[in-house]
Design a protein around this motif. Structure first.
Motif, mmCIF file in Angstrom:
data_model
loop_
_atom_site.group_PDB
_atom_site.id
_atom_site.type_symbol
_atom_site.label_atom_id
_atom_site.label_comp_id
_atom_site.label_asym_id
_atom_site.label_seq_id
_atom_site.Cartn_x
_atom_site.Cartn_y
_atom_site.Cartn_z
ATOM 1 N N LEU A 91 10.761 3.355 -15.918
ATOM 2 C CA LEU A 91 10.411 2.502 -14.786
ATOM 3 C C LEU A 91 11.027 1.124 -14.924
ATOM 4 O O LEU A 91 11.669 0.619 -13.993
ATOM 5 N N ARG A 92 10.861 0.512 -16.087
ATOM 6 C CA ARG A 92 11.415 -0.822 -16.290
ATOM 7 C C ARG A 92 12.941 -0.791 -16.273
ATOM 8 O O ARG A 92 13.576 -1.715 -15.756
ATOM 9 N N ARG A 111 15.774 -11.786 1.394
ATOM 10 C CA ARG A 111 14.662 -10.868 1.193
ATOM 11 C C ARG A 111 15.223 -9.492 0.845
ATOM 12 O O ARG A 111 16.283 -9.110 1.347
ATOM 13 N N CYS A 112 14.506 -8.782 0.003
ATOM 14 C CA CYS A 112 14.894 -7.420 -0.362
ATOM 15 C C CYS A 112 13.859 -6.434 0.162
ATOM 16 O O CYS A 112 12.671 -6.741 0.212
ATOM 17 N N LEU A 113 14.338 -5.282 0.533
ATOM 18 C CA LEU A 113 13.473 -4.157 0.889
ATOM 19 C C LEU A 113 13.677 -3.098 -0.181
ATOM 20 O O LEU A 113 14.776 -2.554 -0.327
ATOM 21 N N ILE A 114 12.637 -2.810 -0.950
ATOM 22 C CA ILE A 114 12.743 -1.902 -2.083
ATOM 23 C C ILE A 114 12.024 -0.598 -1.782
ATOM 24 O O ILE A 114 10.878 -0.604 -1.317
ATOM 25 N N ASP A 115 12.691 0.503 -2.047
ATOM 26 C CA ASP A 115 12.062 1.810 -1.876
ATOM 27 C C ASP A 115 10.958 1.986 -2.914
ATOM 28 O O ASP A 115 11.172 1.781 -4.111
ATOM 29 N N ARG A 118 5.959 -2.266 -5.101
ATOM 30 C CA ARG A 118 6.403 -3.597 -5.463
ATOM 31 C C ARG A 118 6.814 -3.645 -6.928
ATOM 32 O O ARG A 118 6.276 -2.918 -7.775
ATOM 33 N N VAL A 119 7.791 -4.503 -7.221
ATOM 34 C CA VAL A 119 8.327 -4.636 -8.572
ATOM 35 C C VAL A 119 7.835 -5.954 -9.159
ATOM 36 O O VAL A 119 8.167 -7.038 -8.660
ATOM 37 N N VAL A 130 7.140 2.394 0.887
ATOM 38 C CA VAL A 130 7.004 3.764 0.394
ATOM 39 C C VAL A 130 7.818 4.694 1.286
ATOM 40 O O VAL A 130 7.766 4.590 2.523
ATOM 41 N N LYS A 131 8.603 5.567 0.668
ATOM 42 C CA LYS A 131 9.547 6.441 1.382
ATOM 43 C C LYS A 131 10.512 5.612 2.223
ATOM 44 O O LYS A 131 10.933 6.020 3.311
#
Length: 205
Positions: A91-92, A111-115, A118-119, A130-131
């Motif tokens: 994960l890390r 801004r970022c959009l992460i699949d 949250r990180v 999510v998805k």
């Protein structure tokens, strides 16, 4: 199909540089994990662009070429190697690859959009979706670039260790791969902490 709903909502707030981020290779028994960051122009129209998992290898390659050859698309890809996966956990290591990808963009995003989720301690402001690779065009683009980039690495590893069939299964735990592991033992590209590699208790080649 993914669209620009999330991106447009941010643009209405005055945020224009939006990077979609996704990773590939979290589950395999061998090879690095990859991540891509992509900033698409607001007028991007690529009808077939979708979550890379829903596309054929041929279609992914076609979309990869479209995305990476468009001078208006800002993109970068990065990896976390097997040694980092072993020392950090998968994960890390995936998050590290994401950070590296964003840092390599020629313009840093607002801004970022992460699949996914949250990180924690991510260096850039971000929203987790999510998805997201099925919902955001920017993330879908990142999923394609991350997947194709990693698949190409696995083909290179196949040339070095053809007995494992990396070019066919990309390091995932297929029956063919497991049989090769039982026959040959792991090589230096295998993730020793992952089951069933760890169960073999064989020396690394």
């Amino acid at each position: 199909m993914p669209d620009f709903s999330f991106e447009n909502a941010l643009r209405q707030q005055g945020i224009s540089l939006i990077a979609g981020i996704d990773e590939a290779g979290r589950g395999p028994l061998a090879g690095p994990v990859s991540a891509a960051a992509v900033i698409l122009p607001s007028d991007t129209q690529i009808p077939a662009l979708d979550d890379s998992k829903k596309l054929s290898a041929k279609k992914r390659e076609q979309l990869y070429d479209i995305l990476t050859q468009d001078p208006e698309v800002i993109w970068a890809v990065a990896f976390a190697e097997v040694e980092e996966i072993e020392s950090l956990n998968i994960l890390r290591a995936s998050h590290l690859a994401m950070e590296r990808a964003v840092s390599r963009l020629r313009q840093h995003p607002q801004r970022c959009l992460i699949d996914g989720l949250r990180v924690k301690n991510f260096p850039w402001p971000h929203d987790a979706i999510v998805k997201g690779d099925s919902r955001s065009l920017s993330i879908a683009a990142a999923s394609v670039i991350a997947k194709v980039s990693r698949d190409r690495v696995m083909k290179t590893l196949h040339e070095e260790f053809p007995q494992y069939g990396f070019a066919k299964h990309q390091g995932y735990g297929t029956r063919e791969h497991l049989e090769a592991l039982r026959t040959h033992g792991p090589c230096r590209h295998h993730r020793r902490s992952f089951q069933p590699v760890a169960q073999l208790q064989l020396p690394l080649g």
